[in-house]
Design a protein around this motif. Structure first.
Motif, PDB file in Angstrom:
ATOM      1  N   ALA A 143       0.815  -1.039  -0.142  1.00  9.27           N
ATOM      2  CA  ALA A 143      -0.024  -0.167   0.133  1.00  9.27           C
ATOM      3  C   ALA A 143       0.920   1.408   0.086  1.00  9.27           C
ATOM      4  O   ALA A 143       0.503   2.212  -0.533  1.00  9.27           O
ATOM      5  CB  ALA A 143      -1.044   0.171   1.262  1.00  9.27           C
ATOM      6  N   GLY A 144       1.924   1.153   0.439  1.00 13.90           N
ATOM      7  CA  GLY A 144       2.885   2.331   0.645  1.00 13.90           C
ATOM      8  C   GLY A 144       3.862   2.568  -0.285  1.00 13.90           C
ATOM      9  O   GLY A 144       4.581   3.474  -0.274  1.00 13.90           O
ATOM     10  N   ASP A 145       4.144   1.510  -1.475  1.00 14.15           N
ATOM     11  CA  ASP A 145       4.941   1.515  -2.587  1.00 14.15           C
ATOM     12  C   ASP A 145       4.534   2.618  -3.486  1.00 14.15           C
ATOM     13  O   ASP A 145       3.335   2.844  -3.768  1.00 14.15           O
ATOM     14  CB  ASP A 145       5.034   0.282  -3.153  1.00 14.15           C
ATOM     15  N   ARG A 146       5.287   3.515  -3.821  1.00 17.14           N
ATOM     16  CA  ARG A 146       5.081   4.505  -5.051  1.00 17.14           C
ATOM     17  C   ARG A 146       6.007   4.152  -6.234  1.00 17.14           C
ATOM     18  O   ARG A 146       6.952   3.650  -6.189  1.00 17.14           O
ATOM     19  CB  ARG A 146       5.868   5.880  -4.492  1.00 17.14           C
ATOM     20  N   ILE A 147       5.435   4.776  -7.470  1.00 18.82           N
ATOM     21  CA  ILE A 147       5.899   4.648  -8.722  1.00 18.82           C
ATOM     22  C   ILE A 147       6.117   5.981  -9.025  1.00 18.82           C
ATOM     23  O   ILE A 147       4.963   6.842  -9.230  1.00 18.82           O
ATOM     24  CB  ILE A 147       4.994   3.906  -9.558  1.00 18.82           C
ATOM     25  N   VAL A 192       2.623   8.145 -10.919  1.00 17.95           N
ATOM     26  CA  VAL A 192       1.839   7.295 -11.617  1.00 17.95           C
ATOM     27  C   VAL A 192       0.460   6.849 -10.989  1.00 17.95           C
ATOM     28  O   VAL A 192      -0.560   7.036 -11.601  1.00 17.95           O
ATOM     29  CB  VAL A 192       2.363   5.897 -11.965  1.00 17.95           C
ATOM     30  N   ARG A 193       0.374   6.853  -9.819  1.00 18.59           N
ATOM     31  CA  ARG A 193      -0.780   6.788  -8.996  1.00 18.59           C
ATOM     32  C   ARG A 193      -1.634   7.774  -8.668  1.00 18.59           C
ATOM     33  O   ARG A 193      -3.055   7.756  -9.096  1.00 18.59           O
ATOM     34  CB  ARG A 193      -0.567   5.797  -7.677  1.00 18.59           C
ATOM     35  N   THR A 194      -0.968   9.004  -8.460  1.00 15.50           N
ATOM     36  CA  THR A 194      -1.811  10.279  -7.811  1.00 15.50           C
ATOM     37  C   THR A 194      -1.934  11.185  -9.040  1.00 15.50           C
ATOM     38  O   THR A 194      -2.660  12.009  -9.109  1.00 15.50           O
ATOM     39  CB  THR A 194      -1.397  10.885  -6.589  1.00 15.50           C
ATOM     40  N   GLY A 195      -1.106  11.099 -10.017  1.00 19.94           N
ATOM     41  CA  GLY A 195      -1.122  12.167 -11.037  1.00 19.94           C
ATOM     42  C   GLY A 195      -0.237  13.356 -10.860  1.00 19.94           C
ATOM     43  O   GLY A 195      -0.306  14.368 -11.697  1.00 19.94           O
ATOM     44  N   MET A 218      12.155  12.778  -3.273  1.00 18.15           N
ATOM     45  CA  MET A 218      12.356  11.850  -2.107  1.00 18.15           C
ATOM     46  C   MET A 218      12.203  12.514  -0.788  1.00 18.15           C
ATOM     47  O   MET A 218      12.392  11.712   0.077  1.00 18.15           O
ATOM     48  CB  MET A 218      13.671  11.131  -2.559  1.00 18.15           C
ATOM     49  N   ALA A 219      12.583  13.861  -0.765  1.00 22.66           N
ATOM     50  CA  ALA A 219      12.412  14.418   0.537  1.00 22.66           C
ATOM     51  C   ALA A 219      11.031  14.699   1.145  1.00 22.66           C
ATOM     52  O   ALA A 219      10.853  14.922   2.348  1.00 22.66           O
ATOM     53  CB  ALA A 219      13.065  15.906   0.225  1.00 22.66           C
ATOM     54  N   ARG A 220      10.044  14.764   0.272  1.00 25.62           N
ATOM     55  CA  ARG A 220       8.640  14.652   0.670  1.00 25.62           C
ATOM     56  C   ARG A 220       8.338  13.362   1.483  1.00 25.62           C
ATOM     57  O   ARG A 220       8.818  12.245   1.130  1.00 25.62           O
ATOM     58  CB  ARG A 220       7.612  14.448  -0.360  1.00 25.62           C
ATOM     59  N   PRO A 221       7.631  13.403   2.492  1.00 27.65           N
ATOM     60  CA  PRO A 221       7.396  12.467   3.342  1.00 27.65           C
ATOM     61  C   PRO A 221       6.844  11.011   2.922  1.00 27.65           C
ATOM     62  O   PRO A 221       7.179  10.003   3.269  1.00 27.65           O
ATOM     63  CB  PRO A 221       6.442  12.863   4.471  1.00 27.65           C
ATOM     64  N   GLU A 222       5.500  11.391   1.843  1.00 30.36           N
ATOM     65  CA  GLU A 222       5.007  10.177   1.339  1.00 30.36           C
ATOM     66  C   GLU A 222       6.083   9.254   0.550  1.00 30.36           C
ATOM     67  O   GLU A 222       5.926   8.226   0.289  1.00 30.36           O
ATOM     68  CB  GLU A 222       3.888  10.495   0.397  1.00 30.36           C
TER      69      GLU A 222
END
Length: 284
Positions: A143-147, A192-195, A218-222
């Motif tokens: 759930a926390g992985d980002r692309i 890719v997920r949030t646009g 990458m400095a953003r918390p998410e």
């Protein structure tokens, strides 16, 4: 045989008048009655042979006939018809265009293509396509992985028109002459997920501008707190090869760089480096 006009019209989805007309013509003249009748108006002045010659010529590259052009135009085709004596009388450019529109043939339009040359194209492309479906190495992403997709467009010219743009009377009119105001590069990242889009406009591309933008993301918390951040990039010089993979991993241990196959940057969802992207910025 034996079907009513209404039944035939219903089956063919046409009007009963149409059925009645063609059945009447067949009853009167047999198969000859189904042919086209003489039409009103002036008969065609350009023979079928000349029309075929127009199409055949348009389907050749200009270089094949020794014409120093990249693409045919109507006037150039008309001139070449005359030069090769392919018509007994001159054929105008407008007639050439009408003939080509019947097929349709448009030699003044073109599309480019490139053959994928990466021997591992299928395997490398599958990794990216799977990521877009939230899969990696056969396992669902957490759930926390980002692309994030990254791309760059170098040397975007900034221009200033010498005179103000005129408002729309019919079309809006821009002054043809301009003054160069230097150039910038555009670097962009797309979640890719949030646009959500992240961008920077350094003077040029390179390893440092790319790493600076990656660092901002990458400095953003998410992203900083994500278990994994998959970074999709093409094979540009500022993020090419295993050196770029290692460099990004050292700076951000949870980042995993995935390269598109060679000549397949279209798998990347960030479009700033596409041929259709704008190459010039207008300074107001």
């Amino acid at each position: 045989m034996g079907r009513s006009n209404a039944r035939i019209a219903r089956d063919l989805r046409i009007s009963q008048d149409t059925v009645r007309k063609w059945r009447g013509r067949f009853a009167d003249r047999g198969l000859e009655g189904l042919g086209d009748l003489p039409r009103s108006g002036r008969p065609r002045q350009i023979s079928a042979e000349v029309r075929a010659a127009v199409v055949a010529l348009a389907c050749q590259l200009p270089a094949a006939t020794g014409v120093p052009l990249a693409h045919w135009t109507g006037p150039e085709l008309a001139a070449e018809l005359a030069a090769q004596n392919l018509a007994s009388s001159p054929v105008s450019a407008s007639s050439v265009l009408r003939i080509l529109a019947e097929h349709p043939v448009k030699p003044w339009q073109y599309q480019s293509w490139i053959y994928p040359r990466d021997p591992d194209f299928e395997a490398r492309a599958k990794v990216i396509v799977d990521l877009y479906q939230r899969l990696y190495q056969g396992e669902p992403l957490g759930a926390g992985d980002r692309i994030v997709s990254f791309d760059a467009k170098p040397q975007i010219n900034a221009r200033r028109r010498l005179h103000p743009t005129l408002p729309a009377g019919r079309p809006v009119r821009y002054e043809h002459e301009y003054r160069r105001q230097g150039s910038l590069a555009l670097l962009a990242g797309l979640d890719v997920r949030t646009g959500q889009v992240f961008a920077s406009t350094p003077v040029t591309t390179g390893v440092k501008p790319f790493m600076d933008l990656a660092g901002q993301v990458m400095a953003r918390p998410e992203y900083q707190d994500a278990p994994r951040v998959f970074v999709i990039a093409d094979n540009g010089s500022d993020h090419r090869g295993q050196a770029a993979v290692s460099r990004l991993a050292r700076a951000h241990p949870n980042a995993i760089m995935i390269h598109t196959p060679r000549h397949a940057s279209w798998l990347n969802q960030v479009p700033v480096n596409r041929p259709s992207a704008r190459r010039h910025a207008r300074v107001s």
